[in-house]
Scaffold this motif. Structure first.
Motif, short mmCIF file in Angstrom:
data_model
loop_
_atom_site.label_atom_id
_atom_site.label_comp_id
_atom_site.label_asym_id
_atom_site.label_seq_id
_atom_site.Cartn_x
_atom_site.Cartn_y
_atom_site.Cartn_z
N LEU A 1 -8.33 0.57 -3.86
CA LEU A 1 -7.10 -0.19 -4.14
C LEU A 1 -6.62 -0.90 -3.60
O LEU A 1 -6.01 -1.77 -3.43
CB LEU A 1 -7.20 0.57 -6.01
CG LEU A 1 -8.10 0.78 -6.63
CD1 LEU A 1 -7.36 0.95 -8.04
CD2 LEU A 1 -8.91 0.01 -6.97
N ARG B 1 0.89 0.95 -4.54
CA ARG B 1 -0.65 1.67 -4.58
C ARG B 1 -0.85 2.72 -5.37
O ARG B 1 0.22 3.63 -6.28
CB ARG B 1 -0.24 3.33 -2.99
CG ARG B 1 -1.29 3.81 -2.79
CD ARG B 1 -1.06 4.73 -1.09
NE ARG B 1 -0.20 5.12 -2.04
CZ ARG B 1 1.00 5.44 -1.81
NH1 ARG B 1 0.59 4.98 -0.38
NH2 ARG B 1 2.17 6.67 -1.48
N ASP B 2 -1.63 2.30 -6.09
CA ASP B 2 -2.81 2.94 -7.90
C ASP B 2 -2.59 4.44 -7.40
O ASP B 2 -3.14 4.17 -5.97
CB ASP B 2 -3.61 2.15 -7.30
CG ASP B 2 -4.02 2.59 -8.96
OD1 ASP B 2 -4.51 3.50 -9.73
OD2 ASP B 2 -4.58 1.70 -10.20
N ASN C 1 0.79 -1.27 -0.27
CA ASN C 1 -0.18 0.08 -0.10
C ASN C 1 0.83 1.47 -0.24
O ASN C 1 0.56 2.30 -0.10
CB ASN C 1 -0.64 -0.02 1.29
CG ASN C 1 -2.55 -0.96 0.74
OD1 ASN C 1 -2.65 -1.86 0.12
ND2 ASN C 1 -3.30 -1.75 1.79
N SER D 1 -6.50 6.15 -7.09
CA SER D 1 -8.15 5.23 -6.03
C SER D 1 -7.49 4.72 -5.10
O SER D 1 -6.93 3.79 -4.99
CB SER D 1 -8.73 4.81 -6.34
OG SER D 1 -10.48 5.37 -5.47
N ASP E 1 -8.96 -4.21 -0.58
CA ASP E 1 -8.78 -5.11 -2.28
C ASP E 1 -8.09 -5.93 -2.41
O ASP E 1 -6.82 -5.18 -2.83
CB ASP E 1 -9.16 -3.36 -2.74
CG ASP E 1 -10.22 -3.99 -3.82
OD1 ASP E 1 -11.03 -3.25 -3.54
OD2 ASP E 1 -9.08 -4.43 -4.82
N HIS F 1 -6.81 -5.84 -5.32
CA HIS F 1 -6.29 -5.24 -6.62
C HIS F 1 -5.01 -5.59 -6.91
O HIS F 1 -4.60 -6.21 -8.28
CB HIS F 1 -6.95 -3.73 -7.13
CG HIS F 1 -6.15 -3.25 -8.41
ND1 HIS F 1 -6.83 -3.56 -9.13
CD2 HIS F 1 -5.49 -2.08 -8.15
CE1 HIS F 1 -5.99 -2.29 -10.98
NE2 HIS F 1 -5.05 -1.97 -9.31
N LEU F 2 -4.11 -5.01 -5.96
CA LEU F 2 -2.79 -5.27 -5.76
C LEU F 2 -3.05 -7.53 -5.96
O LEU F 2 -1.55 -6.43 -6.75
CB LEU F 2 -2.20 -4.22 -4.71
CG LEU F 2 -2.57 -2.66 -4.80
CD1 LEU F 2 -1.69 -2.57 -3.58
CD2 LEU F 2 -2.25 -1.84 -6.17
N LYS G 1 -5.10 -2.72 -0.59
CA LYS G 1 -5.74 -3.38 0.52
C LYS G 1 -6.02 -3.31 1.56
O LYS G 1 -5.85 -2.50 2.09
CB LYS G 1 -4.49 -4.45 1.29
CG LYS G 1 -3.60 -5.32 -0.25
CD LYS G 1 -1.93 -5.52 0.54
CE LYS G 1 -1.14 -4.53 0.57
NZ LYS G 1 0.20 -5.44 1.25
#
Length: 226
Positions: free
Chosen positions: A150, A143-144, A118, A147, A154, A156-157, A152
């Motif tokens: 996204l 980290r995206d 993150n 947003s 979540d 996504h990563l 953790k």
């Protein structure tokens, strides 16, 4: 760590590793409460009205999330400020005990290693380069920028990492020192490994049904190379 834990780890073929905690203390040089306060002060300076819940929050990631909720138009500035703080901070960080041994164990046993964090990818890469560890890491997923939703827990990563590694989640482990790591591991179907580096975390990880729990990164390294 018992024999069953060791067997679980030895069955792994791919490794996803959180950064802050298992690799180093990401806010060693710029304490998290100070980073959180800097985010708040900058936002107030830009006219953002902070909710009461953010005024005493010491976790900069939660402040970033909170700012997104109340002023998404300010996110780009907040993200840039936090990234700068993280890069400055990791310049003074040192590797977690056993972290280098674990990373070398992944390399020596042919397990591709991805750092999934993150924290900003810039901070992760900066630390790995400074410590001459980049050659041990196949992939960095940070980290995206679009947003903070996204981050953790979540999935996504870790999903990005698994896809890039062409990894089967069932033979992958995700190691982290936060409940969000355990939740993200479960969400993608990977083996959840909790690094209980502070009192109380073992109980938290057990409550979330972590597959393996350890208090020492060195134990994970030995499990892979035993």
């Amino acid at each position: 760590m018992n024999a069953s834990d060791v067997e679980t780890l030895q069955r792994s073929r791919y490794v996803l590793l959180d950064f802050d905690g298992p690799v180093c203390s990401a806010f060693a040089g710029y304490p998290a409460p100070e980073a959180a306060e800097s985010l708040r002060a900058a936002a107030i300076g830009q006219g953002v009205a902070l909710p009461e819940s953010l005024r005493s929050e010491d976790d900069p990631m939660k402040v970033l999330l909170g700012l997104w909720e109340v002023a998404p138009e300010y996110h780009q500035d907040a993200e840039a400020l936090l990234t700068s703080a993280e890069v400055s901070s990791v310049a003074m960080a040192t590797p977690t005990a056993g972290a280098i041994e674990f990373m070398r164990a992944c390399a020596s046993t042919g397990r591709p290693l991805a750092v999934v964090s993150n924290n900003s990818p810039e901070a992760v890469r900066s630390f790995l380069d400074k410590q001459d560890l980049a050659h041990l890491v196949k992939l960095v997923i940070g980290r995206d920028k679009a947003s903070p939703l996204l981050m953790k827990p979540d999935p996504h990563l870790p999903r990005l990492a698994l896809k890039a590694l062409e990894a089967n989640p069932a033979t992958s482990i995700l190691i982290g020192d936060s409940t969000t790591d355990i939740e993200a591991a479960h969400a993608v179907g990977a083996v959840a490994v909790g690094y209980a580096n502070r009192p109380g975390k073992r109980d938290e990880f057990q409550a979330l049904s972590a597959d393996v729990i350890t208090e020492h990164m060195r134990d994970l390294a030995r499990a892979l190379t035993d």
